[in-house]
Write a protein that holds these residues in place. Structure first.
Motif, mmCIF file in Angstrom:
data_model
loop_
_atom_site.group_PDB
_atom_site.id
_atom_site.type_symbol
_atom_site.label_atom_id
_atom_site.label_comp_id
_atom_site.label_asym_id
_atom_site.label_seq_id
_atom_site.Cartn_x
_atom_site.Cartn_y
_atom_site.Cartn_z
ATOM 1 N N GLY A 599 0.830 -1.192 0.000
ATOM 2 C CA GLY A 599 0.000 0.000 0.000
ATOM 3 C C GLY A 599 0.865 1.241 0.000
ATOM 4 O O GLY A 599 1.214 1.776 -1.056
ATOM 5 N N MET A 600 1.274 1.689 1.177
ATOM 6 C CA MET A 600 2.016 2.936 1.281
ATOM 7 C C MET A 600 3.377 2.840 0.615
ATOM 8 O O MET A 600 3.725 3.665 -0.249
ATOM 9 C CB MET A 600 2.168 3.320 2.752
ATOM 10 N N GLY A 601 4.181 1.864 0.983
ATOM 11 C CA GLY A 601 5.534 1.750 0.449
ATOM 12 C C GLY A 601 5.550 1.598 -1.056
ATOM 13 O O GLY A 601 6.292 2.283 -1.776
ATOM 14 N N GLU A 602 4.724 0.688 -1.567
ATOM 15 C CA GLU A 602 4.662 0.468 -3.006
ATOM 16 C C GLU A 602 4.097 1.692 -3.724
ATOM 17 O O GLU A 602 4.556 2.059 -4.811
ATOM 18 C CB GLU A 602 3.805 -0.765 -3.300
ATOM 19 N N GLY A 603 3.098 2.331 -3.104
ATOM 20 C CA GLY A 603 2.495 3.500 -3.713
ATOM 21 C C GLY A 603 3.451 4.672 -3.795
ATOM 22 O O GLY A 603 3.498 5.392 -4.805
ATOM 23 N N GLY A 633 23.323 5.310 -3.485
ATOM 24 C CA GLY A 633 24.132 6.432 -3.041
ATOM 25 C C GLY A 633 23.722 6.994 -1.699
ATOM 26 O O GLY A 633 24.329 7.963 -1.226
ATOM 27 N N GLY A 634 22.694 6.415 -1.078
ATOM 28 C CA GLY A 634 22.271 6.862 0.246
ATOM 29 C C GLY A 634 21.418 8.106 0.244
ATOM 30 O O GLY A 634 21.245 8.746 1.290
ATOM 31 N N GLN A 635 20.849 8.470 -0.912
ATOM 32 C CA GLN A 635 19.975 9.641 -0.965
ATOM 33 C C GLN A 635 18.492 9.279 -0.876
ATOM 34 O O GLN A 635 17.673 10.126 -0.547
ATOM 35 C CB GLN A 635 20.227 10.431 -2.257
ATOM 36 N N TYR A 636 18.160 8.050 -1.216
ATOM 37 C CA TYR A 636 16.772 7.575 -1.128
ATOM 38 C C TYR A 636 16.775 6.357 -0.221
ATOM 39 O O TYR A 636 17.353 5.322 -0.549
ATOM 40 C CB TYR A 636 16.245 7.246 -2.522
ATOM 41 N N ILE A 637 16.168 6.487 0.951
ATOM 42 C CA ILE A 637 16.212 5.438 1.968
ATOM 43 C C ILE A 637 14.783 5.015 2.280
ATOM 44 O O ILE A 637 13.975 5.827 2.754
ATOM 45 C CB ILE A 637 16.914 5.935 3.260
ATOM 46 N N ALA A 638 14.465 3.757 2.016
ATOM 47 C CA ALA A 638 13.123 3.226 2.294
ATOM 48 C C ALA A 638 13.235 2.127 3.343
ATOM 49 O O ALA A 638 13.930 1.125 3.138
ATOM 50 C CB ALA A 638 12.496 2.679 1.011
ATOM 51 N N GLU A 639 12.585 2.319 4.461
ATOM 52 C CA GLU A 639 12.549 1.327 5.548
ATOM 53 C C GLU A 639 11.099 0.899 5.709
ATOM 54 O O GLU A 639 10.298 1.560 6.381
ATOM 55 C CB GLU A 639 13.081 1.952 6.845
ATOM 56 N N THR A 640 10.732 -0.203 5.052
ATOM 57 C CA THR A 640 9.340 -0.661 5.073
ATOM 58 C C THR A 640 9.259 -2.084 5.573
ATOM 59 O O THR A 640 10.245 -2.813 5.606
ATOM 60 C CB THR A 640 8.723 -0.556 3.666
ATOM 61 N N TRP A 641 8.051 -2.474 5.979
ATOM 62 C CA TRP A 641 7.862 -3.823 6.501
ATOM 63 C C TRP A 641 6.527 -4.380 6.022
ATOM 64 O O TRP A 641 5.662 -3.652 5.583
ATOM 65 C CB TRP A 641 7.887 -3.822 8.029
#
Length: 641
Positions: A599-603, A633-641
């Protein structure tokens, strides 16, 4: 763009799709909207945002205001009527049933192993290859065929188990998993009985803290932290209850090296199984009450259990049966295995139950097994009650169960700022937010997750005590925890300079509160942090409202999915395309995403791809590659579960 699946960017006060050049959206400059794609890409590479820019920036932070004019725009919109015949509507996708049973699946997949289609499907397979299962004999000998009588109880009905084909007592089952090896045994400690003091120590340890051989952070032991304060962040009517916890780590031991609690870090909590479920399980297994808390010598022949990350070796430990089921065995959250069903079949006295359990453990029952694995979470108690004639010995059962693992929770504050107390006594606190995970229970109610359920019980115990005038210090409520992941992506990529966009929904917003607190310590960074927070209804579940240390309307945009504008946070990402494109192309610019992956992460990921396509003039594949490069490069960080 031909061949893409881009959703058109809306025209808003903070999104100008025709202007591809990145600029600070809160301070727009005069830019030609006829710039070429190559010019926009070149400009984006040269855009910087550093301390030297601070003199040109208004020190009062402001979040761009969304003027949503075209929120429903989509490249997939097509008219269904001729001009002048009335309103148009979106084209709706069509669906077609391609597979209904295993025979259809084989036709769809093809019978050739290694085919491109087969390899594609296997990547998304649940792990058992149920589409290629062995089928039961569809025409059994009616003279000898004895149909299976399924158990008639609520636990079995709740499994929603489908027995594919004419399963009978005489059905030939193949490729059964082997009976699991018995690697656990109990031995008496001898004729000398433990003293009363030993018994009290064991009961106390089993109730509040895991045994010392549970070392999720070796060689350091689990720390028994006092719960300093707790409160509920959500209000009545919220779909998910969320609690805030202040945990006292004043006396947390040093662990060598430069290791400490960090912004964006996560603590590990060693949560026990629900004591009521443990007692019900011991009752079901027929373990007498007088031996449940009696110290015994536990012997294992191999493996890491009952430690968490210990060595794979044989062990001899003094413990109790209750302690093992409380702290060391996962009895309610890990998907069941074929090995477990094979064990239950071995100790089932009813022929029909035994055959069903063997069927689930065989190639013929692969599809049914996959249904159990991928459906709603099953508890061990539920499975045992579904097959009442099976009564495996506790030691053999423990040989097949998975280790109860720690649960990790991100810090929701800057740990360098949190101290409470007066000059006589000061407490160092860390803060976390936890949403209670609930699923339907086979007994007709609901059950909570292992970690969230435990923490909720502790929070309610403290809140009720405070209502009665009992101080938290006198209640002495403990949280078994360890420092955990202080080098996880959120903590590792946090920097004290550069523009930053924080995107979160639900409890995923919690670590960003600490980010804002830390960034606001620097005046130069005051206007370089923006927050997009997704909630269902801000009146009941906007977490940490009024608790960010700033005028929130200037740094934070709340997007409601069930009230008011009724939009999701990923839609706001598209509406803030200028802001997104400015930050990701700025020197040290970072975009963080935290929350549920589904939902949120994929969206949000899809929305970011749309931004890159719309603002950067990229096709879909190039836009995906763009964000992958930013991630590496550490500019886009996604921590999802």
């Amino acid at each position: 763009m031909p061949g893409s699946t881009m959703t058109a960017l809306p025209h808003t006060a903070t999104c100008h799709p025709e202007n591809p050049i990145p600029e600070d959206p809160s301070h727009p400059q005069s830019v030609s909207t006829t710039a070429s794609v190559s010019q926009s890409v070149g400009s984006s590479l040269n855009t910087t945002y550093s301390h030297e820019d601070a003199s040109d920036i208004d020190t009062s932070p402001s979040t761009p205001i969304t003027d949503y004019q075209d929120s429903d725009a989509s490249v997939q919109d097509v008219p269904t009527k001729q001009h002048g015949e009335g309103p148009t509507r979106k084209r709706r996708a069509s669906t077609m049933l391609v597979s209904q049973d295993t025979a259809d699946s084989r036709l769809f997949l093809g019978k050739t192993p290694g085919s491109a289609t087969m390899e594609m499907i296997q990547k998304a397979c649940c792990g058992g290859g149920c589409c290629m299962l062995r089928e039961l004999n569809s025409q059994p000998d009616l003279g000898t065929y004895t149909p299976i009588n399924v158990p008639e109880n609520n636990a079995y009905t709740s499994l929603n188990l489908r027995l594919n084909g004419p399963l009978g007592l005489e059905s030939q089952l193949t490729e059964l998993v082997e009976l699991p090896e018995k690697t656990v045994s109990f031995e008496s400690l001898g004729t000398s009985s433990p003293t009363q003091a030993d018994m009290q120590k064991t009961e106390s340890r089993s109730d509040k803290h895991p045994p010392n051989f549970v070392k999720p952070h070796p060689p350091y032991e689990v720390y028994s932290a006092k719960l300093y304060h707790a409160r509920e962040l959500t209000r009545p009517g919220a779909e998910k209850r969320t609690f805030h916890f202040d945990i006292d780590v004043t006396d947390y031991p040093e662990e060598g090296g430069d290791v400490d609690f960090r912004v964006g870090g996560a603590i590990g909590v060693c949560a026990p199984n629900d004591p009521k479920m443990v007692d019900q399980l011991l009752d079901r297994l027929g373990v007498p009450k007088f031996i449940r808390d009696k110290p015994v010598l536990l012997k294992t022949t191999k493996g890491r259990w009952p430690t968490i990350w210990g060595e794979d070796e044989a062990r001899e430990l003094v413990t109790t049966r209750r302690e093992l089921l409380t702290w060391c065995a996962d009895i309610q959250s890990y998907p069941p295995t074929k090995v477990l069903f094979r064990l239950l079949a071995e100790y089932a006295s009813d022929r029909h139950e035994k055959q069903i359990l063997l069927y689930i453990s065989s190639a013929q029952g692969q599809a049914s097994f996959c249904d159990l694995r991928t459906g709603s979470y099953l508890t061990l108690l539920q499975i045992l009650n579904a097959f009442p004639s099976s009564s495996p010995p506790l030691d053999h059962l423990l040989s097949t169960l998975n280790q109860l693992m720690p649960r990790f929770y991100s810090l929701s504050q800057d740990p360098s700022l949190s101290c409470e107390g007066d000059s006589r006594e000061s407490h160092r606190l860390i803060e976390v937010a936890v949403s209670v995970h609930e699923t339907p229970d086979w007994q007709g109610g609901v059950r909570t997750g292992v970690g969230s359920g435990f923490l909720e019980r502790m929070a309610l115990q403290l809140i009720e005590g405070e209502k009665k005038g009992i101080s938290p210090q006198d209640l002495d409520i403990r949280i078994p925890m360890f420092r955990g992941l202080m080098a996880n992506p959120l903590a590792r990529e946090f920097v004290t300079d550069g523009p930053m966009l924080l995107i979160g929904a639900g409890v995923g917003i919690a670590p960003f509160r600490g980010f804002v607190h830390r960034r606001l310590k620097s005046a130069n960074c005051a206007n370089k942090v923006w927050v997009l927070q997704g909630v269902r209804d801000s009146l009941v579940d906007e977490l940490y409202a009024g608790d960010w240390g700033v005028h929130e309307d200037k740094v934070k945009k709340v997007v409601q999915s069930r009230k008011a504008e009724s939009r999701y946070v990923q839609e706001e990402v598209r509406a803030q395309a200028d802001l997104v494109w400015f930050i990701i192309n700025a020197l040290d610019g970072r975009i963080f995403v935290c929350g549920s992956s589904k939902g949120m992460g994929e969206g949000v990921e899809a929305a970011l791809i749309d931004v890159a396509m719309g603002k950067g003039g990229l096709n879909h594949e190039a836009a995906k590659a763009f964000w992958e490069e930013k991630k590496s490069g550490g500019q886009y960080i996604a921590e999802t579960w």
